[in-house]
Design an enzyme around this catalytic site. Structure first.
Site, PDB file in Angstrom:
ATOM      1  CG  ASP A  71     -57.767 -14.332 139.831  1.00 50.39           C
ATOM      2  OD1 ASP A  71     -58.744 -13.578 140.418  1.00 50.39           O
ATOM      3  OD2 ASP A  71     -57.365 -13.940 138.927  1.00 50.39           O
ATOM      4  CD  GLU A 124     -61.234 -11.647 142.348  1.00 46.87           C
ATOM      5  OE1 GLU A 124     -62.108 -11.593 141.320  1.00 46.87           O
ATOM      6  OE2 GLU A 124     -60.120 -11.200 142.329  1.00 46.87           O
ATOM      7  CG  ASP A 175     -55.273 -14.556 135.194  1.00 44.82           C
ATOM      8  OD1 ASP A 175     -56.618 -14.323 135.342  1.00 44.82           O
ATOM      9  OD2 ASP A 175     -54.858 -14.204 134.112  1.00 44.82           O
TER      10      ASP A 175
END
Length: 216
Positions: free
Chosen positions: A7, A68, A141
């Site tokens: 992430d 991501e 996160d």
């Protein structure tokens, strides 16, 4: 399948490793966050992110890296930092020859919770349930990184089948061509309007034409 989920972020870059296959219970091997000080120079922060991700790659040797996909936001400064950290993660994986997959936040949420509009708390709760953890990973996160890895494990079989189908279609022949062989000597040209499609025998003469109003 062992996947490192990333992430991306400059201040906090979530990382998590999940192992398993679609349709079976998954196992979390590790989860954490790569942090950089907000007051440090940008170059130093990017180096710190790279070193952190390299350390995770060294320790867990994942077969895939799921990152991501960066999407537009109102805060340009935030999206720039996210994109830079994302590029570092892809660079580290590509340098080792590890395949990289990009998943949008809505794809991850839909895969893990069933809704592409799920809140972070819902994602964390489902990650905890799917990986059989005692508590949701902190910070968010870290949970998002695990969700990315889970998403890729579940979506990879379908993506592989799609890629195989596309590759098979490309190698089967040029689009729009018929597989039926054409007869030797055939030109494929349609006869002119009013012309007979029956071929004329060489040397054959036409039948005599009768004049109207004239008797033999």
């Amino acid at each position: 399948m062992r996947v490192l989920g990333v992430d991306p972020g400059l201040t906090r870059c979530g990382v998590g490793v999940v192992e398993g296959v679609a349709g079976r219970p998954l196992t979390m091997l590790g989860v954490g966050v790569v942090r950089t000080p907000a007051d440090a120079e940008l170059g130093d922060r990017l180096v710190a992110v790279e070193q952190g991700i390299e350390a995770w790659l060294d320790e867990y040797s994942p077969g895939y890296v799921a990152v991501e996909r960066v999407f537009a936001q109102h805060n340009v400064r935030t999206v720039m930092g996210t994109a830079q950290a994302s590029a570092i993660a892809m660079l580290c994986a590509a340098r080792r020859g590890i395949p990289v997959a990009l998943h949008t936040p809505s794809e991850v949420k839909a895969a893990v919770t069933g809704s592409g509009r799920a809140e972070k708390a819902q994602v964390g709760a489902m990650v905890t349930r799917l990986l059989r953890l005692d508590a949701p990973p902190k910070p968010a996160d870290a949970a998002d990184a695990l969700a990315l890895a889970i998403c890729h494990i579940w979506r990879a079989p379908a993506q592989n089948r799609l890629q195989q189908a596309v590759a098979a279609h490309r190698t089967s022949g040029a689009p729009g061509t018929s597989g039926a062989p054409r007869a030797p000597g055939a030109t494929g040209t349609a006869p002119a309007p009013g012309a007979s499609a029956t071929p004329r025998t060489p040397g054959a003469s036409r039948a005599p034409r009768t004049l109207k109003g004239r008797t033999a």
